[in-house]
Design an enzyme around this catalytic site. Sequence first.
Site, PDB file in Angstrom:
ATOM      1  N   SER A   1       0.798  -1.231   0.000  1.00 51.11           N
ATOM      2  CA  SER A   1       0.000   0.000   0.000  1.00 51.11           C
ATOM      3  C   SER A   1       0.830   1.279   0.000  1.00 51.11           C
ATOM      4  O   SER A   1       0.256   2.373  -0.078  1.00 51.11           O
ATOM      5  CB  SER A   1      -0.958   0.011   1.193  1.00 51.11           C
TER       6      SER A   1
ATOM      7  N   LYS B   1      -0.010   3.642  -2.692  1.00 51.85           N
ATOM      8  CA  LYS B   1      -1.056   4.660  -2.617  1.00 51.85           C
ATOM      9  C   LYS B   1      -0.503   6.064  -2.400  1.00 51.85           C
ATOM     10  O   LYS B   1      -1.243   7.044  -2.566  1.00 51.85           O
ATOM     11  CB  LYS B   1      -2.049   4.293  -1.508  1.00 51.85           C
TER      12      LYS B   1
ATOM     13  N   SER C   1      -6.259   3.712   3.922  1.00 51.85           N
ATOM     14  CA  SER C   1      -5.586   2.870   2.923  1.00 51.85           C
ATOM     15  C   SER C   1      -6.596   2.099   2.090  1.00 51.85           C
ATOM     16  O   SER C   1      -6.402   0.920   1.761  1.00 51.85           O
ATOM     17  CB  SER C   1      -4.608   1.907   3.608  1.00 51.85           C
TER      18      SER C   1
ATOM     19  N   LYS D   1       2.970   6.730   5.202  1.00 54.42           N
ATOM     20  CA  LYS D   1       2.125   5.621   4.758  1.00 54.42           C
ATOM     21  C   LYS D   1       2.684   4.279   5.195  1.00 54.42           C
ATOM     22  O   LYS D   1       3.899   4.084   5.230  1.00 54.42           O
ATOM     23  CB  LYS D   1       2.014   5.654   3.219  1.00 54.42           C
TER      24      LYS D   1
END
Length: 402
Positions: A82, A85, A145, A247
């Site tokens: 992720s 992202k 997320s 993140k």
Amino acid sequence: MGTLLPSSASFAAKHPAAAKPAAHKKAAAAAASANALPPLAAQTALADNPPALPAKAWLLMDFDSGEVLASANADEPLPPASLTKMMTSYIVEQALRSGKLKQTDLVTVSQNAWCRGSGTESCMYLPLNSQATVIDILRGIVIQSGNDASKAIAEHMAGSEAGFAKLMNAEAQRLGMTYTQFVNPTGLPDPEHKSSARDLAILARAIIRDSAEYYPIYAEHDFKYNGIKQGNRNALLYTDPTVDGLKTGHTAEAGYCLVTSSKRNDMRLISVILNTHSAQARADHTRTLLGWGFGSFEKAVPIQPGAVVTTAKVSFGKADTVGAVLGAPWMLTVPRGQQVQATVELKPGLEAPVAKGAVVGKVVATSNGKPLGETPLVAQADVERAGLLLRTWQYVAKWFGK
């Protein structure tokens, strides 16, 4: 997630599959610890005693200069999960800045984008065929997320996930992300979907630099949508007030990953941890890396802003010289206690006219013979070209070496 997030109780209540017995959690933690990689020593480091971290790759970058302070396997393409992202959110943020998107634009949730609530993937839990505003979608991507949010905005902006991946790769190329290839906007596993620790640090730096209006979202602790409140998975946001992003990521293939930014006084550092064995480990390794960075480096100002560094000779102008000053404030990140030397290099054969602010040379900073960085020198004032008579005399004087 429930072991890390203060807000996970309400999520677990609505989604029982997310709740796990305490004994099972302990067993899972023990198994994860047993699968930990051996410590990976630094392959590059600008200060002594860098840590060795049990991960497949790690990196620490100075935000101001973009210089890598220490790293291991910095350019190995790995599955980013992720962390992908960050590029999805960056493209949305830049579209908002340019006016291509508005915060209030509505994004439709297709069958493809919709999360079915299986508990096997991260979701914002957007209802099927519903619409959500772009700013809510952005929060769903960054904080929760959400795979559904990422897919929905990809389809909204580019018609499909594949079309959006082309935008992602073009942006990666523009930013200088050399070892990155995106296939989707979520980071769900694909053999061709890769990035590197250095590339992800470059992307994080771009987000902080270019998305100032939206960067505070990366520090938000939780976001409630569709009646479901979920917490940010970055555990450091709850324990370290200097951390303000960015993140987390996790898949079975990618392991536990974390990109973090922390600012203490006048220094901001970006850390990347790729493929370690648990959520706790990625937080602990990040703390270790940031602690080493802030303890080992300091900011140095080789030349004060506004100071005349030197005077540059100008031919065929109404003035023979012009003051050379820094084009912008200059600050370096250097190992603590290290002495910095500054050397001036002027452009040869400078001729009028010279405009105020025109580059006339540069200053190079070194320490113990090693380059630390450089910055332009610019003209402090305009120098107009001399009249024909004066220029003729200057030509003659130059010819005779006077």
